[in-house]
Design a protein around this motif. Structure first.
Motif, PDB file in Angstrom:
ATOM      1  N   LYS A 208     -19.492  66.079 -28.981  1.00 23.65           N
ATOM      2  CA  LYS A 208     -20.540  65.776 -27.999  1.00 23.65           C
ATOM      3  C   LYS A 208     -21.769  66.666 -28.158  1.00 23.65           C
ATOM      4  N   ASN A 209     -21.508  67.960 -28.470  1.00 22.25           N
ATOM      5  CA  ASN A 209     -22.617  68.921 -28.425  1.00 22.25           C
ATOM      6  C   ASN A 209     -22.443  70.017 -29.471  1.00 22.25           C
ATOM      7  N   GLU A 210     -23.368  70.966 -29.422  1.00 20.64           N
ATOM      8  CA  GLU A 210     -23.369  72.073 -30.397  1.00 20.64           C
ATOM      9  C   GLU A 210     -22.041  72.850 -30.361  1.00 20.64           C
ATOM     10  N   ILE A 211     -21.498  73.017 -29.162  1.00 20.26           N
ATOM     11  CA  ILE A 211     -20.248  73.789 -29.025  1.00 20.26           C
ATOM     12  C   ILE A 211     -19.112  73.071 -29.745  1.00 20.26           C
ATOM     13  N   ASP A 212     -19.041  71.749 -29.537  1.00 21.53           N
ATOM     14  CA  ASP A 212     -17.998  70.949 -30.208  1.00 21.53           C
ATOM     15  C   ASP A 212     -18.094  71.039 -31.724  1.00 21.53           C
ATOM     16  N   LEU A 213     -19.311  71.279 -32.213  1.00 24.99           N
ATOM     17  CA  LEU A 213     -19.513  71.321 -33.673  1.00 24.99           C
ATOM     18  C   LEU A 213     -18.586  72.343 -34.340  1.00 24.99           C
ATOM     19  N   GLN A 214     -18.216  73.369 -33.551  1.00 24.72           N
ATOM     20  CA  GLN A 214     -17.308  74.395 -34.104  1.00 24.72           C
ATOM     21  C   GLN A 214     -15.912  73.827 -34.379  1.00 24.72           C
ATOM     22  N   ASN A 215     -15.595  72.720 -33.724  1.00 24.32           N
ATOM     23  CA  ASN A 215     -14.258  72.129 -33.918  1.00 24.32           C
ATOM     24  C   ASN A 215     -14.217  71.088 -35.031  1.00 24.32           C
ATOM     25  N   LEU A 216     -15.336  70.902 -35.702  1.00 24.29           N
ATOM     26  CA  LEU A 216     -15.361  69.897 -36.779  1.00 24.29           C
ATOM     27  C   LEU A 216     -14.210  70.137 -37.748  1.00 24.29           C
ATOM     28  N   TRP A 217     -13.521  69.073 -38.119  1.00 23.88           N
ATOM     29  CA  TRP A 217     -12.468  69.214 -39.127  1.00 23.88           C
ATOM     30  C   TRP A 217     -13.124  69.470 -40.483  1.00 23.88           C
ATOM     31  N   GLN A 218     -12.582  70.439 -41.181  1.00 28.00           N
ATOM     32  CA  GLN A 218     -13.179  70.814 -42.465  1.00 28.00           C
ATOM     33  C   GLN A 218     -12.505  70.050 -43.594  1.00 28.00           C
ATOM     34  N   GLU A 219     -12.604  68.779 -43.535  1.00 28.74           N
ATOM     35  CA  GLU A 219     -12.013  67.974 -44.605  1.00 28.74           C
ATOM     36  C   GLU A 219     -12.785  66.669 -44.742  1.00 28.74           C
ATOM     37  N   ALA A 220     -12.478  65.937 -45.812  1.00 27.36           N
ATOM     38  CA  ALA A 220     -13.198  64.694 -46.057  1.00 27.36           C
ATOM     39  C   ALA A 220     -13.108  63.801 -44.829  1.00 27.36           C
ATOM     40  N   SER A 221     -14.267  63.340 -44.365  1.00 24.58           N
ATOM     41  CA  SER A 221     -14.263  62.510 -43.163  1.00 24.58           C
ATOM     42  C   SER A 221     -15.510  61.639 -43.094  1.00 24.58           C
ATOM     43  N   VAL A 222     -15.468  60.738 -42.117  1.00 23.93           N
ATOM     44  CA  VAL A 222     -16.618  59.901 -41.820  1.00 23.93           C
ATOM     45  C   VAL A 222     -17.203  60.407 -40.505  1.00 23.93           C
TER      46      VAL A 222
ATOM     47  N   PHE B 155     -22.954  55.499 -40.404  1.00 23.11           N
ATOM     48  CA  PHE B 155     -22.070  56.615 -40.728  1.00 23.11           C
ATOM     49  C   PHE B 155     -22.622  57.482 -41.850  1.00 23.11           C
ATOM     50  N   GLN B 156     -22.054  58.660 -41.909  1.00 23.69           N
ATOM     51  CA  GLN B 156     -22.354  59.598 -42.982  1.00 23.69           C
ATOM     52  C   GLN B 156     -21.019  60.062 -43.543  1.00 23.69           C
ATOM     53  N   VAL B 157     -20.934  60.160 -44.858  1.00 24.68           N
ATOM     54  CA  VAL B 157     -19.705  60.640 -45.486  1.00 24.68           C
ATOM     55  C   VAL B 157     -19.805  62.142 -45.683  1.00 24.68           C
ATOM     56  N   VAL B 158     -18.761  62.860 -45.291  1.00 23.61           N
ATOM     57  CA  VAL B 158     -18.730  64.311 -45.500  1.00 23.61           C
ATOM     58  C   VAL B 158     -17.492  64.631 -46.328  1.00 23.61           C
ATOM     59  N   TRP B 159     -17.719  65.220 -47.501  1.00 20.77           N
ATOM     60  CA  TRP B 159     -16.586  65.529 -48.381  1.00 20.77           C
ATOM     61  C   TRP B 159     -16.060  66.940 -48.173  1.00 20.77           C
TER      62      TRP B 159
END
Ligand code: ADP
Length: 369
Positions: free
Chosen positions: A150-164, A116-120
């Motif tokens: 799954k892919n580059e397109i989904d990356l736009q849906n990343l939640w912009q909050e602290a996550s794993v 995993f990677q932590v994203v703050w």
């Protein structure tokens, strides 16, 4: 003893139901006035996330426990300072509440869990290769707060909050193991159960026991449960959710510091249920034996799509006519799509018979309004 439970849902209800054969007083705290525990315990309506509410609720109890982990852990820490016993302790609840801390806990103790990677925050670069799974640091529950990227397109849906950000496991089976530890340090582990997922039959809500695993896989699980019970440093009952991947390796998905849906079949399928075990943990009694008695399985009764209102259990009479079949309802009057209203446990002499019975029950009963 005066036993306080944060949360007044079905898990608390079944704990109290099981413990009524002993001599204790149960107190529950829940925001919903009609929570499943409201009429079977000394009930306080209130928010278990509020510091003062939890402090007030807990201060005159001999022991305080939880049936949901999203509670105010700072208030539990203060209760500990004041000499109230808290099971499990506030520290492990805090660790498990936050996915980031939970993942770091596994890493520190060499418990195998997906990379995993932590994203703050939103500006951080994601180094985990696609596809991956994003899990919110806090607030996730029942699959909410988890998304597949799954892919580059989904990356736009990343939640912009602290996550794993977690690597995707190629899952063969989803397993669960419930472990318990009392204050004396005694430990007991339930036999492994399996979530049966057959997309064709949409059997996403079966949980069966026992699961026959190779010696090597069982060894991996044993070493995880032993390690966990050694390092958890708290009395408690914990449900460890596991993935078995296509290569035969076991990974810890996550742990719940409480009674768990994946242990319901133990009510009739095992020598003692997870609820009996939880009671013993809370009271620091000798732990109960957990052996399975026969093949057992559980089907969740969830509100059907398109129905909302006063619940009707269609087909229940037919279920009640089936041998070795046990209905558990949670005392909820209102159904809505996806709401867990109860479950049915089934016993059988073989896995084939068990699956047949579970499919039959699933087809028989519908939760409507
Ligand atoms: P929740 O606590 O909300 O139930 P989980 O972390 O258990 O969330 O995730 C829900 C489901 O998502 C899991 O049961 C599994 O099917 C899938 N999942 C979660 N993490 C992974 C992963 N790393 N790889 C593959 N599937 C995953």
């Amino acid at each position: 003893m005066k036993i306080g439970i944060l949360g007044g849902g079905q898990l608390g209800r079944m704990l109290i139901q099981s413990a009524l054969k002993y001599d204790d007083q149960f107190y529950t705290l829940d925001p919903a006035s009609d929570a499943p525990c409201h009429n079977i315990s000394y009930f306080t309506q209130g928010n278990f996330n509020d510091y003062e509410t939890v402090l007030n609720f807990g201060k005159d109890k001999d022991v305080v426990t939880i049936e949901i982990e999203h509670v105010n852990a700072d208030a539990l820490a203060e209760l500990e300072n004041q000499g109230v016993k808290v099971v499990p302790n506030s520290k492990i609840i805090k660790t498990i509440q936050q996915k980031i801390l939970q993942k770091e806990f596994y890493k520190t103790h060499n418990i195998p869990s997906p990379e995993f990677q932590v994203v703050w925050n939103r500006d951080e670069e994601i180094t985990m290769p696609l596809p991956f799974v994003q899990k919110m640091n806090t607030g996730g529950y029942d699959g909410k707060g988890v998304q597949l990227i799954k892919n580059e397109i989904d990356l736009q849906n990343l939640w912009q909050e602290a996550s794993v950000i977690e690597s995707l496991v190629d899952i063969d089976k989803e397993l669960s193991v419930i472990v318990a530890r009392n204050e004396n340090g005694e430990t007991k582990t339930f036999p492994v159960t399996e979530m049966v997922a057959d997309p064709k039959l949409n059997l996403l809500d079966f949980n069966i026991c026992p699961v026959f695993l190779s010696e090597d896989i069982q060894k991996q699980i044993d070493s995880i449960t032993e390690k966990f019970l050694e390092v958890v440093n708290s009395p408690g009952l914990f449900a460890i959710e596991l993935f078995l991947d296509q290569e035969g390796k076991i990974w810890v998905n996550e742990t719940a510091p409480r009674l768990h849906n994946s242990g319901h079949q133990s009510q009739e399928g095992n020598a003692n249920s997870q609820f009996e075990q939880m009671y013993r943990v809370v009271k620091n009694l000798p732990l109960a034996d957990t052996d399975f008695l026969t093949f057992s399985g559980m089907l969740n009764l969830v509100g059907a799509e398109g129905f909302e209102g006063n619940v009707i259990y269609e087909g229940m009479d037919d279920v009640l006519k089936m041998p070795k079949t046990y209905v558990h309802l949670y005392g909820k009057t209102e159904t809505k799509p996806g709401r867990k209203m109860g479950h049915i446990n089934v016993l059988a002499d073989s896995k084939e018979e068990l699956m047949e019975k579970l499919v039959k029950v699933k087809e028989m009963v519908r939760v409507i309004a």
